[in-house]
Structure formats: C-alpha cells, structure tokens
Design a protein around this motif. Structure first.
Motif, PDB file in Angstrom:
ATOM      1  N   SER A 164       0.873  -1.096   0.043  1.00  0.00           N
ATOM      2  CA  SER A 164       0.210  -0.088   0.018  1.00  0.00           C
ATOM      3  C   SER A 164       0.770   1.481   0.070  1.00  0.00           C
ATOM      4  O   SER A 164       0.735   2.166  -0.927  1.00  0.00           O
ATOM      5  CB  SER A 164      -0.824   0.028   1.281  1.00  0.00           C
ATOM      6  N   ARG A 173      -5.804   4.364  -0.439  1.00  0.00           N
ATOM      7  CA  ARG A 173      -5.409   3.195   0.516  1.00  0.00           C
ATOM      8  C   ARG A 173      -6.698   2.648   1.410  1.00  0.00           C
ATOM      9  O   ARG A 173      -6.679   1.616   1.597  1.00  0.00           O
ATOM     10  CB  ARG A 173      -4.378   4.073   1.489  1.00  0.00           C
ATOM     11  N   PHE A 176      -7.768  -0.191  -0.960  1.00  0.00           N
ATOM     12  CA  PHE A 176      -7.293  -1.203  -0.829  1.00  0.00           C
ATOM     13  C   PHE A 176      -7.271  -1.999   0.329  1.00  0.00           C
ATOM     14  O   PHE A 176      -7.442  -3.110   0.432  1.00  0.00           O
ATOM     15  CB  PHE A 176      -5.539  -0.751  -1.078  1.00  0.00           C
ATOM     16  N   SER A 177      -7.096  -1.293   1.559  1.00  0.00           N
ATOM     17  CA  SER A 177      -7.385  -1.821   2.926  1.00  0.00           C
ATOM     18  C   SER A 177      -8.651  -2.584   3.107  1.00  0.00           C
ATOM     19  O   SER A 177      -8.807  -3.643   3.596  1.00  0.00           O
ATOM     20  CB  SER A 177      -7.335  -0.880   4.148  1.00  0.00           C
TER      21      SER A 177
END
Length: 204
Positions: A164, A173, A176-177
C-alpha cells in the motif's frame, strides 16, 4: 524497473473494473468519509456472510442482527478511524522520498505500533457492546485475545502495508485496505464474536 503507481494503471484501464475504480476515486475526492463509510460497512457485511456460510453452510439463513452490527462497525467505527489515519499518515513523513524502502517500512511500523492496536481494541469493544455483553467481560476478552489478534494483524497487514505505502496513492489506500480487510475481518469477527467465545468456553 519499478512498477507504475496504481493511479496510472487505473487511468489507463478502460475495463469495467477501471471505470468502477475511477468512479470510486471521484467519490473519495468529493466525500472521503461517506465513501469510506459505505465501503467499509459493505466489506464487514461480506466478511460476516463468508463467516456464516463457512461455519454454518447455506442451509441456515444469516442472522440479520449480526449483519446490521457488522455494517455499523464497518461504517461508524472502522471507516472514520481509517479515514483519519490515512489522511494524516503522510504528515510526519513530509519531505521523505515516498518511493524509498526506508519510508515504506517506517510508515508500516507506525501503522502496526499506533493504528493497529487502537482500531482492533475499538472494534472488539464496540462489537462486545453491540452484542449486549458487560464491559468487564469485554475488557477481560481483550486482555486474553489481544496478542493473538495483534499477531494475526501483523501477519496480514505488514505485507499489505508494504504494498500500500509503496504503490497505492493515499486517497485509494482505504479501498485497498477494505479489499484486504475481507479476509482480516473474517478472522477478527470469528475471533472476537460472542458465539466463538461461548464455543471456546464449552470446549474448555
């Protein structure tokens, strides 16, 4: 050679996934908290559905109350904390080269030392309260399970953080998380739910 950043890949991708990512990116830029709240809520519900089907099968309907709790936890606990964290993590590293491995490792270390214990403790506390458990019981559970949860957190999130902070632009982010969190929340819900705790007590 270095891989291109996700933003460049996203701009070049004309597929349906690329269009969805660009739409999400636009929503995050306009309303970051609202976009992250809705996404995190859905991710928690998906994780709880996976936990249900893996442990009980498709013959038994999911518990609506559990799904609602997970949506609340994702949207009102996880998302605000994650939004604040990802909005501010770059400030201490202003002037650092974001592509350098030292920067990536230091950001990852900060997340594991500061953010992870806070969000995991908040999640476990809020989940226990929503399940109707006493605060003393919840605190005892946190003390007994905290390091197990942290070990699982490090195994999951250190590799994810390295990817990331190296390749994913800051505003993407949380998304993505959230993708990684499908698997992490599956573990965390299983580890900290009252039903799991009752099974472990019976087994003992």
């Amino acid at each position: 050679s270095d891989l291109p950043p996700l933003s460049e890949v996203m701009d070049a991708d004309q597929s349906l996934i690329g269009q969805v990512l660009r739409s999400y990116d636009a929503a995050v830029m306009r309303h970051p908290l609202a976009a992250n709240m809705s996404t995190s809520g859905v991710i928690n519900v998906i994780s709880d559905l996976l936990r249900h089907f893996l442990t009980k099968g498709a013959s038994q309907a999911p518990e609506v109350g559990s799904l609602l709790r997970q949506f609340f936890l994702g949207s009102c606990v996880v998302a605000p904390l994650a939004t604040v964290w990802f909005s501010n993590i770059e400030r201490p590293f202003k002037g650092w080269d974001p592509a350098r491995p030292t920067t990536v490792v230091c950001k990852t270390a900060c997340e594991q030392a500061i953010f992870a214990p806070i969000i995991n403790t908040c999640f476990m506390t809020c989940q226990g309260l929503l399940e109707g458990r006493r605060l003393s019981e919840i605190l005892q559970e946190i003390r007994s399970k905290f390091w197990d949860v942290q070990r699982g957190n490090m195994m999951t999130w250190i590799p994810a953080n390295l990817i990331s902070y190296k390749f994913v632009p800051p505003r993407m982010r949380p998304l993505f998380s959230n993708i990684v969190a499908v698997f992490w929340m599956l573990f965390l819900i299983w580890k900290t739910s009252s039903k799991t705790a009752k099974k472990q007590v019976k087994a003992a």
